[in-house]
Design a protein around this motif. Structure first.
Motif, PDB file in Angstrom:
ATOM      1  N   LYS A  49       1.115  -1.235  -0.086  1.00  0.00           N
ATOM      2  CA  LYS A  49      -0.010   0.074   0.027  1.00  0.00           C
ATOM      3  C   LYS A  49       0.820   1.538  -0.309  1.00  0.00           C
ATOM      4  O   LYS A  49       0.360   2.276  -0.498  1.00  0.00           O
ATOM      5  N   LYS A  50       2.221   1.149   0.661  1.00  0.00           N
ATOM      6  CA  LYS A  50       3.038   2.407   0.696  1.00  0.00           C
ATOM      7  C   LYS A  50       3.350   2.328  -0.709  1.00  0.00           C
ATOM      8  O   LYS A  50       4.231   3.509  -0.226  1.00  0.00           O
ATOM      9  N   ILE A  51       3.058   1.627  -1.673  1.00  0.00           N
ATOM     10  CA  ILE A  51       4.126   1.745  -3.092  1.00  0.00           C
ATOM     11  C   ILE A  51       3.565   2.713  -3.782  1.00  0.00           C
ATOM     12  O   ILE A  51       2.469   2.612  -3.766  1.00  0.00           O
ATOM     13  N   ASP A  52       4.269   3.891  -4.391  1.00  0.00           N
ATOM     14  CA  ASP A  52       3.577   4.738  -4.869  1.00  0.00           C
ATOM     15  C   ASP A  52       4.381   5.516  -5.941  1.00  0.00           C
ATOM     16  O   ASP A  52       5.006   6.136  -5.794  1.00  0.00           O
ATOM     17  N   HIS A  53       3.761   4.847  -7.049  1.00  0.00           N
ATOM     18  CA  HIS A  53       4.194   4.903  -8.588  1.00  0.00           C
ATOM     19  C   HIS A  53       3.679   5.623  -9.531  1.00  0.00           C
ATOM     20  O   HIS A  53       2.605   4.792  -9.777  1.00  0.00           O
ATOM     21  N   PRO A  54       3.611   6.381 -10.213  1.00  0.00           N
ATOM     22  CA  PRO A  54       2.853   6.748 -10.798  1.00  0.00           C
ATOM     23  C   PRO A  54       2.512   5.299 -12.072  1.00  0.00           C
ATOM     24  O   PRO A  54       1.583   5.450 -13.423  1.00  0.00           O
ATOM     25  N   CYS A  55       3.212   4.746 -12.709  1.00  0.00           N
ATOM     26  CA  CYS A  55       3.764   3.601 -13.361  1.00  0.00           C
ATOM     27  C   CYS A  55       3.447   2.032 -12.877  1.00  0.00           C
ATOM     28  O   CYS A  55       3.480   0.922 -13.542  1.00  0.00           O
ATOM     29  N   LEU A  56       2.463   2.383 -11.675  1.00  0.00           N
ATOM     30  CA  LEU A  56       2.526   1.076 -10.727  1.00  0.00           C
ATOM     31  C   LEU A  56       1.134   1.208 -10.049  1.00  0.00           C
ATOM     32  O   LEU A  56       0.599   2.416  -9.495  1.00  0.00           O
ATOM     33  N   ALA A  84       6.725  11.661 -21.471  1.00  0.00           N
ATOM     34  CA  ALA A  84       6.391  10.376 -20.894  1.00  0.00           C
ATOM     35  C   ALA A  84       6.789  11.326 -19.030  1.00  0.00           C
ATOM     36  O   ALA A  84       5.549  11.077 -18.508  1.00  0.00           O
ATOM     37  N   PHE A  85       7.323  12.022 -18.614  1.00  0.00           N
ATOM     38  CA  PHE A  85       7.392  12.793 -17.578  1.00  0.00           C
ATOM     39  C   PHE A  85       5.831  13.598 -18.107  1.00  0.00           C
ATOM     40  O   PHE A  85       4.960  13.793 -16.344  1.00  0.00           O
ATOM     41  N   SER A  86       5.364  14.499 -18.788  1.00  0.00           N
ATOM     42  CA  SER A  86       4.387  15.102 -18.754  1.00  0.00           C
ATOM     43  C   SER A  86       2.681  13.978 -18.502  1.00  0.00           C
ATOM     44  O   SER A  86       2.102  14.405 -17.676  1.00  0.00           O
ATOM     45  N   LEU A  87       2.791  12.195 -18.723  1.00  0.00           N
ATOM     46  CA  LEU A  87       1.666  11.628 -18.648  1.00  0.00           C
ATOM     47  C   LEU A  87       2.514  10.903 -17.271  1.00  0.00           C
ATOM     48  O   LEU A  87       1.040  10.797 -16.237  1.00  0.00           O
ATOM     49  N   MET A  88       3.194  11.210 -16.724  1.00  0.00           N
ATOM     50  CA  MET A  88       3.447  10.052 -14.983  1.00  0.00           C
ATOM     51  C   MET A  88       3.179  11.097 -13.999  1.00  0.00           C
ATOM     52  O   MET A  88       3.024  11.150 -13.063  1.00  0.00           O
ATOM     53  N   TYR A  89       4.098  12.337 -14.275  1.00  0.00           N
ATOM     54  CA  TYR A  89       3.702  14.294 -12.872  1.00  0.00           C
ATOM     55  C   TYR A  89       2.721  15.126 -14.283  1.00  0.00           C
ATOM     56  O   TYR A  89       3.359  16.170 -14.111  1.00  0.00           O
ATOM     57  N   PRO A  90       1.361  14.427 -14.111  1.00  0.00           N
ATOM     58  CA  PRO A  90       0.673  15.473 -15.267  1.00  0.00           C
ATOM     59  C   PRO A  90       0.336  17.311 -14.288  1.00  0.00           C
ATOM     60  O   PRO A  90       0.932  18.147 -15.105  1.00  0.00           O
ATOM     61  N   THR A  91       1.024  17.056 -12.849  1.00  0.00           N
ATOM     62  CA  THR A  91       0.855  18.652 -12.558  1.00  0.00           C
ATOM     63  C   THR A  91       1.787  18.998 -11.606  1.00  0.00           C
ATOM     64  O   THR A  91       2.117  19.945 -11.470  1.00  0.00           O
TER      65      THR A  91
END
Length: 551
Positions: free
Chosen positions: A279-286, A497-504
């Motif tokens: 639950k602590k795993i936090d990555h936009p591609c997971l 890729a980074f704009s998709l992973m971290y849009p803000t």
């Protein structure tokens, strides 16, 4: 009873008494079901008409049966006399309308639409305010799709126990990806998905409330989620779409049968502890692990849900991916696996079915799933199961000790297979292109580039494939080395890729962040020489490779 009347009044009194007694008795017998006021009125009226019209100054009463009624001194029923309750006519009570039974539920799949509990026999849906379900939420009104909805787009109705959808629209209605056709109807099954104006624009789900198809889930789970249709399956279990009851949020439910993965060790795994780590795993591609339940027989893992489906389906539909799209996806895969490895997790089951797409667009965020089962299940039991479908397994899985001891290099091999399939449209190790068994092809590193499938693929892309599909895990490219490969030295792709992973966030962070968020650092010039050498070899299409990377 009162005293007998005197002689002067005998004739009148007897006549009055007999008449009153008979009249009252007859009247009471005939009007047994009438009220006290009706009986009193009829008796008094009939007595007065049968006797002389003169007042009676004394009270007298005939031998009226006391078992039927009680009399007052006036010979009539007084206002304080009562008739036994059983003899009163029952006052008709208003029957309560039975509470309407909900036979179906319309669950919204996108924001701006509300849930509808179906109790009437039919409902119409559309932009017109005269519909029972009107598309008038501000979010919907402001959507560019609003004008694609018809004033009366469709209706649902019941015919006995069957529920139907009738298409009334100009732009079309789809049920489970099948177009209905204007003026036509089709039955709605439990968990049918309704799309409006575009088969990909899934707006509603129909839930049949007359059946309970989830009695085996834990009580706490059933109270929180409603399980709908099956959306995937694999060697470790099946995946179903579920709806969080309170928020209507969609999630994916993975069910793993414990009996399929018996414990082979002496220590029982603490699945709850592993889930807390996940639950602590936090990555936009997971894929996020959101909740967890278990019974004596099964694990229930609640996962983030994404709309775009599996990479496998995308490749199957397009035959193979465009190289620039494959590069965008593969870069994200590497970043996700790098994050897992830095957190002590080896995936072990990387394949197109376990790479999900966040949307139906080609340029989209990817999300890797099923990395959680490597933490929940025992390694030896898991790997034994995966060996049943070995296409993506590294050679050392077959040759190493049965107790495991695999390193992160197994994921690098699987990523090489994934990239091969994305670019070539077929698996490198298969029974159709070689007389060797799939297992033997993997152990020997035997695969080939089919000319017709690879002629438009760049030499750099093929070089990266070769460097990942190296039999010796010590000579195989690592994740960090793969990220430094010239094929991925594409700043435009990385920014996308980074704009998709971290849009803000900015597309390229100005300061290095965590390893899973920062850009790969420029690599040494060491890979350049093998690159030039492999480029010359790549010109020979149809070549067979048992390549080993140069140390």
């Amino acid at each position: 009873m009162s005293d007998e009347p005197g002689p002067s009044k005998q004739t009148h009194s007897q006549t009055h008494s007999q008449t009153h007694s008979q009249t009252h008795s007859q009247t009471h017998s005939q009007t047994h079901s009438q009220t006290h006021s009706q009986t009193h009125s009829q008796t008094h009226s009939q007595t007065q008409s049968q006797t002389q019209s003169q007042p009676s100054s004394s009270s007298s009463s005939g031998p009226a049966s006391s078992s039927q009624s009680s009399s007052s001194g006036s010979g009539t029923l007084s206002s304080v006399d009562t008739v036994p309750i059983t003899e009163l006519s029952s006052i008709p009570e208003e029957t309560e309308e039975p509470e309407p039974k909900c036979w179906g539920r319309i669950v919204p799949l996108i924001r701006g639409f509300n849930m509808l509990n179906c109790v009437e026999n039919q409902y119409s849906f559309g932009r017109d305010s005269r519909n029972e379900y009107c598309f008038n939420d501000p979010i919907v009104l402001g959507s560019p799709r609003y004008r694609t909805y018809s004033k009366r787009h469709f209706r649902i109705f019941r015919d006995e126990s069957v529920v139907y959808l009738e298409d009334l629209s100009g732009n079309g209605t789809w049920v489970d990806d099948t177009e209905v056709g204007k003026g036509k109807r089709c039955p709605l099954n439990n968990n049918s998905v309704v799309s409006l104006a575009d088969p990909k624009h899934k707006v509603f789900m129909f839930v049949d409330m007359t059946e309970d198809d989830q009695p085996n889930f834990p009580k706490e789970f059933r109270e929180k989620y409603h399980v709908t249709r099956k959306i995937g399956s694999g060697v470790c279990g099946e995946v179903k779409l579920a709806i969080e009851r309170e928020t209507c949020k969609k999630v994916a439910l993975k069910t793993i049968n414990k009996n399929d993965f018996p414990s082979v060790g002496t220590v029982t795994r603490n699945a709850e502890r592993e889930i807390e780590i996940l639950k602590k795993i936090d990555h936009p591609c997971l894929i996020r692990t959101e909740d967890f339940y278990q019974t004596q027989d099964s694990y229930y893992i609640v996962l983030e849900y994404v709309e775009g489906g599996e990479l496998f389906s995308r490749i199957k539909a397009q035959k193979r991916l465009k190289e620039r799209i494959a590069k965008l996806y593969f870069f994200q895969m590497l970043k996700a696996v790098q994050y897992l490895h830095e957190n002590g997790i080896i995936h072990r089951d990387l394949k197109p079915e376990n790479v999900l797409l966040a949307s139906h667009e080609d340029e989209c965020l990817i999300k890797i799933t099923d990395f959680n089962q490597s933490k929940i299940l025992e390694e030896s039991s898991l790997m034994k199961t995966l060996c049943g479908t070995p296409t993506f397994l590294a050679p050392e899985v077959f040759t190493a000790d049965a107790t495991g001891g695999y390193t992160q290099a197994v994921d690098c091999w699987s990523l090489g297979v994934l990239l091969f399939i994305c670019l070539g449209g077929y698996p490198p190790f298969n029974s159709e292109t070689s007389s060797m068994s799939v297992r033997d092809q993997i152990i020997s590193g035997h695969y080939c580039f089919i000319r017709s499938q690879w002629e438009s693929v760049s030499a750099q892309a093929k070089d990266l494939v070769k460097k990942l599909l190296v039999v010796d895990p010590n000579k195989r490219l690592s994740i960090s080395e793969a990220l430094q490969h010239p094929w991925l030295n594409d700043e435009e792709m990385k920014q996308r890729a980074f704009s998709l992973m971290y849009p803000t966030q900015p597309s390229e962070p100005s300061q290095p962040g965590p390893s899973h968020a920062g850009l790969p650092q420029p690599g040494p010039s060491r890979p350049e020489e093998p690159q030039r050498r492999s480029k010359r070899k790549a010109e020979e299409e149809g070549e067979t490779s048992a390549s080993k990377r140069r140390p």
